[in-house]
Scaffold this active site. Sequence first.
Site, short mmCIF file in Angstrom:
data_model
loop_
_atom_site.label_atom_id
_atom_site.label_comp_id
_atom_site.label_asym_id
_atom_site.label_seq_id
_atom_site.Cartn_x
_atom_site.Cartn_y
_atom_site.Cartn_z
N GLN A 193 9.46 49.89 -19.87
CA GLN A 193 9.83 50.26 -18.51
C GLN A 193 9.81 49.08 -17.55
O GLN A 193 10.01 49.25 -16.35
CB GLN A 193 8.97 51.42 -18.00
CG GLN A 193 7.52 51.11 -17.73
CD GLN A 193 6.74 52.37 -17.39
OE1 GLN A 193 6.43 53.18 -18.26
NE2 GLN A 193 6.42 52.58 -16.12
N GLY B 227 1.86 61.61 -10.33
CA GLY B 227 1.77 61.45 -8.87
C GLY B 227 3.14 61.49 -8.22
O GLY B 227 4.14 61.03 -8.80
N SER C 27 -1.83 52.44 -5.27
CA SER C 27 -1.03 51.94 -6.39
C SER C 27 -1.78 50.79 -7.03
O SER C 27 -2.44 50.00 -6.34
CB SER C 27 0.31 51.43 -5.85
OG SER C 27 0.95 50.62 -6.81
N ASP D 38 5.68 58.25 -7.20
CA ASP D 38 6.83 57.93 -8.06
C ASP D 38 7.70 59.18 -8.13
O ASP D 38 7.79 59.84 -9.17
CB ASP D 38 6.34 57.50 -9.44
CG ASP D 38 5.48 56.25 -9.35
OD1 ASP D 38 6.04 55.18 -9.19
OD2 ASP D 38 4.24 56.37 -9.41
N LEU E 44 -7.07 51.76 -13.02
CA LEU E 44 -7.16 53.03 -12.29
C LEU E 44 -7.70 52.85 -10.87
O LEU E 44 -8.49 51.94 -10.60
CB LEU E 44 -8.06 53.99 -13.07
CG LEU E 44 -7.63 54.23 -14.52
CD1 LEU E 44 -8.64 55.11 -15.24
CD2 LEU E 44 -6.24 54.84 -14.59
N GLY F 92 -3.21 52.52 -16.69
CA GLY F 92 -4.51 51.89 -16.48
C GLY F 92 -4.63 51.21 -15.13
O GLY F 92 -3.86 51.47 -14.22
N HIS G 163 -5.50 57.91 -9.21
CA HIS G 163 -5.55 58.40 -10.59
C HIS G 163 -6.70 59.41 -10.74
O HIS G 163 -6.55 60.42 -11.44
CB HIS G 163 -5.82 57.25 -11.57
CG HIS G 163 -4.69 56.28 -11.71
ND1 HIS G 163 -4.78 54.98 -11.26
CD2 HIS G 163 -3.46 56.41 -12.26
CE1 HIS G 163 -3.65 54.34 -11.55
NE2 HIS G 163 -2.82 55.18 -12.13
O1 PAF Z 1 3.46 56.22 -13.55
C1 PAF Z 1 3.05 55.53 -14.51
O2 PAF Z 1 1.92 55.03 -14.48
C2 PAF Z 1 3.94 55.29 -15.71
O3 PAF Z 1 5.27 55.16 -15.33
C3 PAF Z 1 3.79 56.37 -16.81
C4 PAF Z 1 4.21 57.74 -16.31
C5 PAF Z 1 2.35 56.40 -17.28
C6 PAF Z 1 4.69 56.01 -18.00
O4 PAF Z 1 4.37 54.76 -18.53
#
Ligand code: PAF
Length: 281
Positions: A61, A147, A185, A150, A33, A31, A37
């Site tokens: 994460q 993307g 980002s 990352d 965005l 989210g 995105h």
């Molecule tokens: O890149 C991201 O926004 C996140 O790491 C993902 C791939 C949605 C996993 O939570």
Amino acid sequence: MQIIEPISDMREWSESQRRAGRRIVLVPTMGFLHEGHLCLMRDARLRGDLVVASIFVNPTQFGPGEDFAAYPRDFERDRRMLEAEGVDVLFHPSAAQIYPAGAQTFVEVEKLSAPLCGAARLGHFRGVATVVAKLLNIVQPHAAIFGEKDFQQLQVIRRMVRDLAMDVEIIGHPIVRESDGLAMSSRNSYLTAAERQAAVCLSRALCKAERWFRRGEKAAAALVNLVVAELAKEPLAKVEYVQLCDAETLDEVGAIGAPAVLALAVRIGNARLIDNRVLKP
Ligand code: PAF
């Protein structure tokens, strides 16, 4: 645009669309965005019949002391942006659905998760791999788009999909940048005006290294030192790492003989920013 929250509804929708022969493309997001995105959504539209975007700020994460609580969230704005983009389904599960009480199963992509961001963010890629595996299991897309900012995340996901024989195509989308070069980002929103100006040093340093590479410089030490020196000119930038790695294995390389990724992470104020350039001989 349909908004789906329960896993069972999402699965039912996907099953019926698959039965009807439609190709589903998933764009997983956390989210808040931005244009980057939206470029992924447009790419997804070109690659399939139906686009599903997921929004889930994945707690596993984020390490202790990281920005899970502060991570920017604005569901209503995201919803409007996805609707305007013509996305078919917004999948927005709750944390209790994704991690049911007693959950104890995680996906670990061992070697690829260790270097670069994985060294500073212990457990980060375990969280990413786990949630992406769950999203792929639930949405059952034919393809999913991530993307390339990352870059390590993309390689971890590609490896997981191969290793677990998951039936989905993983697509990388080129980094989307602001007009001055800063990679887009959600975390750029943490930057003050002065920090935002400073943040251009990441892409500027990578551009300079790429120019040197194009002129024949292949040695990791020279390219990495050049980037470090360039970043050092910006007093607000605190370098976490600058490394040159094989683009597939992410092993550090001494020189560029095969496609390599020049990757960096830099702290500016409260933001931890990453960027990279793939250099192909
Ligand atoms: O890149 C991201 O926004 C996140 O790491 C993902 C791939 C949605 C996993 O939570």
